[in-house]
Enzyme design. Structure first.
Site, short mmCIF file in Angstrom:
data_model
loop_
_atom_site.label_atom_id
_atom_site.label_comp_id
_atom_site.label_asym_id
_atom_site.label_seq_id
_atom_site.Cartn_x
_atom_site.Cartn_y
_atom_site.Cartn_z
N GLY A 182 8.32 2.11 -2.07
CA GLY A 182 8.50 0.90 -1.88
C GLY A 182 7.89 -0.19 -2.86
CB CYS B 232 -2.92 -0.20 6.38
SG CYS B 232 -3.63 -1.29 6.40
CD GLU C 218 -2.24 -2.16 2.78
OE1 GLU C 218 -2.64 -1.81 3.91
OE2 GLU C 218 -3.18 -3.95 2.85
#
Length: 532
Positions: free
Chosen positions: A253, A310, A273
């Site tokens: 993405g 993350c 990110e």
């Protein structure tokens, strides 16, 4: 067949475009409680290209007025958003918990983190250092050539597109760090809600919209859209009125948005990110003295939030030794005591299961928790392999979003450093070392500085402090721009650019660089930092 439960809490199911509630005309989505597969009302219809155009037009129209507001005015606006979020209380907490499957305690903490970020940036605005004011006074008698009067400050880029993240429905979503830092910089925001938490997004969008009205900000300062990423999201990024993008999500993405932004007639920065496996290096003496303790603590970090961070520790690198065996055994025992928890969405749960299967086919299974049978829950898993196999395998170096990790067994400290040097860019790198390990740790640190945005010793990477020194970013592919951070006060820099004013008449100078220092800022005058 899935059941439907009424949890509207006066939700409208509408987008918010410059203070106006708008019903979309596209496909309709609904929130889903992943712990039960209950569908949550109301439905949210996707917006159209026309809705994107209206939102971007409103943001562009609001920009001049919004960027001209004082630091104090914008600080008050950010604080009003924070107050509104907190005032939503259980309405917001319960909806976010239902849409994410995350426990109420986690969501409660995330409300505090989100409001805390907004207040952090209010403080940044009041401090004034964000202006980056510099003044090189004129030197008309300088030889061989006179010097002009040159002054510099930073100004906002323009309207910013923000994409909400799946794993933090508040702190990295509609009013999260990207939005807070962009608004602090003086940039209107057009936010795209994440499909995983549409109701939460509306509640937060309403909190921002109310704060806009209450503090007198222009209506176009904020809009909230719903839509399919490859269509509405791409349309948003390529709109010529958008001047920067904040994104948290998958590598695919993020790279798609970066490519779309770069292909524009006027390319713009995308602060994405994307992907990180966050290696943990456990050095020899630390393994010998506390291998069991570290193995247990590792699983605590790995399984936090079903591993949907993350900064999840997806990789452990160490010299093969009895201490490493102790570490792995302790990790396996800790996994046996874990209870699988639901993942954020059925799609994420399915992707995690596929990722675990791929790791199992490419390495040795050390420990794997059985599934609980509950919807969308997946058990933690730890695998192992040798360094040569790891370095030759693309599968073993890919991020698996969830509580899975690979232990890489090295022959010596030199091979540990070789593995570190071969890694892709990371958000974090962790080192566990005793005093006797300091020589190896120093050599390793020199490598890790080139690989990660945050290096931590004797801790675990999950949990990102919101403050002034934090870096939540790193070399590609952890982010699309390693020079920035998405967490902490430095995040405001992403949405500012410097402007120099040469021999501008004093009456026209912005207050940040005006004579007499009316804003009482610390300014760098002729190279010296002073508050004159």
């Amino acid at each position: 067949m899935t059941a439907t439960v009424n949890q509207t809490d006066a939700l409208t199911g509408q987008m918010i475009i410059a203070g106006t509630y708008v019903t979309g005309s596209g496909d309709t989505i609904r929130g889903l409680d992943p712990s039960t597969n209950r569908v949550l009302e109301p439905g949210y219809a996707y917006g159209s290209d026309s809705d994107v155009d209206t939102a971007c037009s409103a943001a562009a129209s609001a920009f001049d007025q919004y960027r001209a507001t004082t630091s104090e005015t914008r600080a008050g606006f950010l604080e009003a958003i924070a107050e509104n979020l907190e005032a939503l209380g259980d309405t917001l907490i319960n909806r976010a918990a239902a849409e994410s499957g995350l426990p109420v305690g986690r969501i409660t903490g995330e409300v505090g983190r989100t409001s805390g970020q907004l207040r952090l940036f209010a403080g940044v605005l009041r401090d004034g250092g964000w202006n980056g004011a510099r003044i090189d006074p004129a030197q008309p008698d300088r030889s061989p050539l006179p010097r002009s009067d040159i002054r510099q400050r930073k100004i906002p880029l323009g309207p910013v597109a923000v994409f909400g993240a799946s794993n933090f429905p508040l702190a990295f979503s509609v009013a999260g760090g990207d939005t807070a830092s962009a608004l602090a910089a003086g940039c209107p925001v057009v936010a795209k809600a994440h499909d995983a938490h549409p109701g939460t997004s509306e509640l937060v969008g309403r909190a921002i919209t109310d704060a806009i009205a209450r503090t007198g900000m222009p209506a176009g300062t904020f809009s909230l859209l719903y839509g399919f990423g490859p269509t509405l999201g791409a349309r948003l990024v390529t709109d010529p009125r958008i001047k920067a993008v904040g994104f948290t999500g998958s590598r695919s993405g993020g790279t798609t948005l970066v490519a779309a932004a770069a292909a524009r007639r006027e390319p713009i920065p995308v602060y994405a990110e994307m992907s990180s496996i966050n290696p943990v290096f456990v050095l020899d003496k630390a393994l010998q003295t506390r291998g069991a303790e570290l193995g247990k603590a590792f699983i605590g970090s790995l399984t936090l939030g079903s591993g949907q961070f993350c900064t999840n520790p997806g990789l452990v690198i160490a010299v093969d030794s009895p201490g490493l065996t102790t570490f792995i055994d302790a990790a396996g025992a800790a996994i046996a005591d874990t209870v699988p928890t639901p993942m954020l969405t059925p799609t994420i749960a399915s992707s995690y299961s596929a990722g675990v299967e791929a790791l199992a086919a490419a390495s040795t299974v050390e420990a794997q928790a059985p599934g609980s049978g509950a919807p969308n829950s997946c058990g933690a898993a730890v695998f192992s392999t040798d360094a040569d196999t790891f370095l030759s395998s693309d599968v073993l170096q890919q991020e698996v979003f969830g509580s899975a990790s690979v232990v890489v067994k090295c022959t010596d400290a030199a091979q540990v450093r070789a593995v570190a040097a071969a890694l892709e860019g990371q958000l974090t790198a962790t080192v566990h070392a005793d005093d006797a390990d300091m020589g190896d740790a120093a050599a390793l640190l020199n490598v890790l500085e080139l690989k990660a945005g945050r290096i931590l010793f004797d801790g675990w990477p999950t949990g990102v402090e919101v403050g002034h020194a934090m870096v939540h970013g790193g070399p590609y592919p952890s982010t699309s721009d390693s020079r920035s951070t998405s967490v902490g006060s430095l995040a405001i820099e992403r949405f500012l650019r410097p402007v120099a004013y040469q021999d501008v008449p004093p009456a026209l100078l912005p207050s940040a660089v005006a004579d007499g220092n009316p804003d009482h800022l610390w300014r760098r005058i002729d190279g010296r930092l002073v508050q004159d």
